[in-house]
Design a protein around this motif. Structure first.
Motif, mmCIF file in Angstrom:
data_model
loop_
_atom_site.group_PDB
_atom_site.id
_atom_site.type_symbol
_atom_site.label_atom_id
_atom_site.label_comp_id
_atom_site.label_asym_id
_atom_site.label_seq_id
_atom_site.Cartn_x
_atom_site.Cartn_y
_atom_site.Cartn_z
ATOM 1 N N LEU A 99 22.235 53.075 39.787
ATOM 2 C CA LEU A 99 22.614 52.940 38.384
ATOM 3 C C LEU A 99 24.091 52.607 38.297
ATOM 4 O O LEU A 99 24.906 53.169 39.019
ATOM 5 N N ARG A 100 24.406 51.712 37.394
ATOM 6 C CA ARG A 100 25.787 51.415 37.087
ATOM 7 C C ARG A 100 26.014 51.850 35.641
ATOM 8 O O ARG A 100 25.131 51.730 34.805
ATOM 9 N N GLY A 101 27.194 52.370 35.373
ATOM 10 C CA GLY A 101 27.449 52.811 34.017
ATOM 11 C C GLY A 101 28.854 53.347 33.862
ATOM 12 O O GLY A 101 29.715 53.147 34.725
ATOM 13 N N ASN A 102 29.065 54.010 32.738
ATOM 14 C CA ASN A 102 30.372 54.558 32.411
ATOM 15 C C ASN A 102 30.295 56.075 32.322
ATOM 16 O O ASN A 102 29.435 56.619 31.639
ATOM 17 N N LEU A 103 31.209 56.732 33.021
ATOM 18 C CA LEU A 103 31.299 58.184 33.013
ATOM 19 C C LEU A 103 32.515 58.578 32.189
ATOM 20 O O LEU A 103 33.620 58.072 32.420
ATOM 21 N N THR A 104 32.281 59.463 31.200
ATOM 22 C CA THR A 104 33.386 59.995 30.410
ATOM 23 C C THR A 104 33.574 61.450 30.814
ATOM 24 O O THR A 104 32.651 62.262 30.711
ATOM 25 N N LEU A 105 34.754 61.734 31.293
ATOM 26 C CA LEU A 105 35.106 63.057 31.794
ATOM 27 C C LEU A 105 36.537 63.343 31.359
ATOM 28 O O LEU A 105 37.438 62.526 31.592
ATOM 29 N N ARG A 106 36.702 64.450 30.677
ATOM 30 C CA ARG A 106 38.026 64.864 30.210
ATOM 31 C C ARG A 106 38.684 63.802 29.328
ATOM 32 O O ARG A 106 39.876 63.551 29.382
ATOM 33 N N GLY A 107 37.851 63.133 28.511
ATOM 34 C CA GLY A 107 38.357 62.148 27.555
ATOM 35 C C GLY A 107 38.667 60.785 28.142
ATOM 36 O O GLY A 107 39.100 59.888 27.435
ATOM 37 N N GLN A 108 38.430 60.594 29.440
ATOM 38 C CA GLN A 108 38.683 59.319 30.110
ATOM 39 C C GLN A 108 37.348 58.698 30.507
ATOM 40 O O GLN A 108 36.479 59.389 31.041
ATOM 41 N N THR A 109 37.172 57.403 30.266
ATOM 42 C CA THR A 109 35.934 56.712 30.615
ATOM 43 C C THR A 109 36.221 55.706 31.716
ATOM 44 O O THR A 109 37.143 54.897 31.603
#
Length: 88
Positions: free
Chosen positions: A27-37
């Motif tokens: 899977l490819r995608g966007n991870l948002t962690l601690r307000g950063q994507t």
């Protein structure tokens, strides 16, 4: 470290999936962690009704300073693993 009072969710949004063998996907995608994507690649497998997977991210990409003591510093890269069972 994760500033969970300010950032209460960790979100992954898939932008694409490719088969990677029997019961496996990339899977490819966007991870948002601690307000950063940031874009990430996640390797996923289906076995016995459970989806398991992993990815590796750099803490500094998400504004996180790796923990450590004076003269000793943790690695910037962290492996994220998950195990999801779908309920009917």
């Amino acid at each position: 470290m994760l500033d969970s009072e300010q950032h209460q969710e960790i979100v992954f949004k898939s932008t694409g999936a490719e088969p990677a063998g029997q019961g496996r996907w990339t899977l490819r995608g966007n991870l948002t962690l601690r307000g950063q994507t940031r874009p990430v690649t996640v390797h996923v497998a289906l076995k016995d009704g459970r989806y398991t997977g992993e990815t590796v991210v750099k803490q500094t990409d998400f504004g996180i300073k790796p923990p450590g003591k004076a003269g000793v510093r943790a690695k910037d890269e962290v492996r994220i693993e998950f195990d999801v069972r779908l309920a009917s």
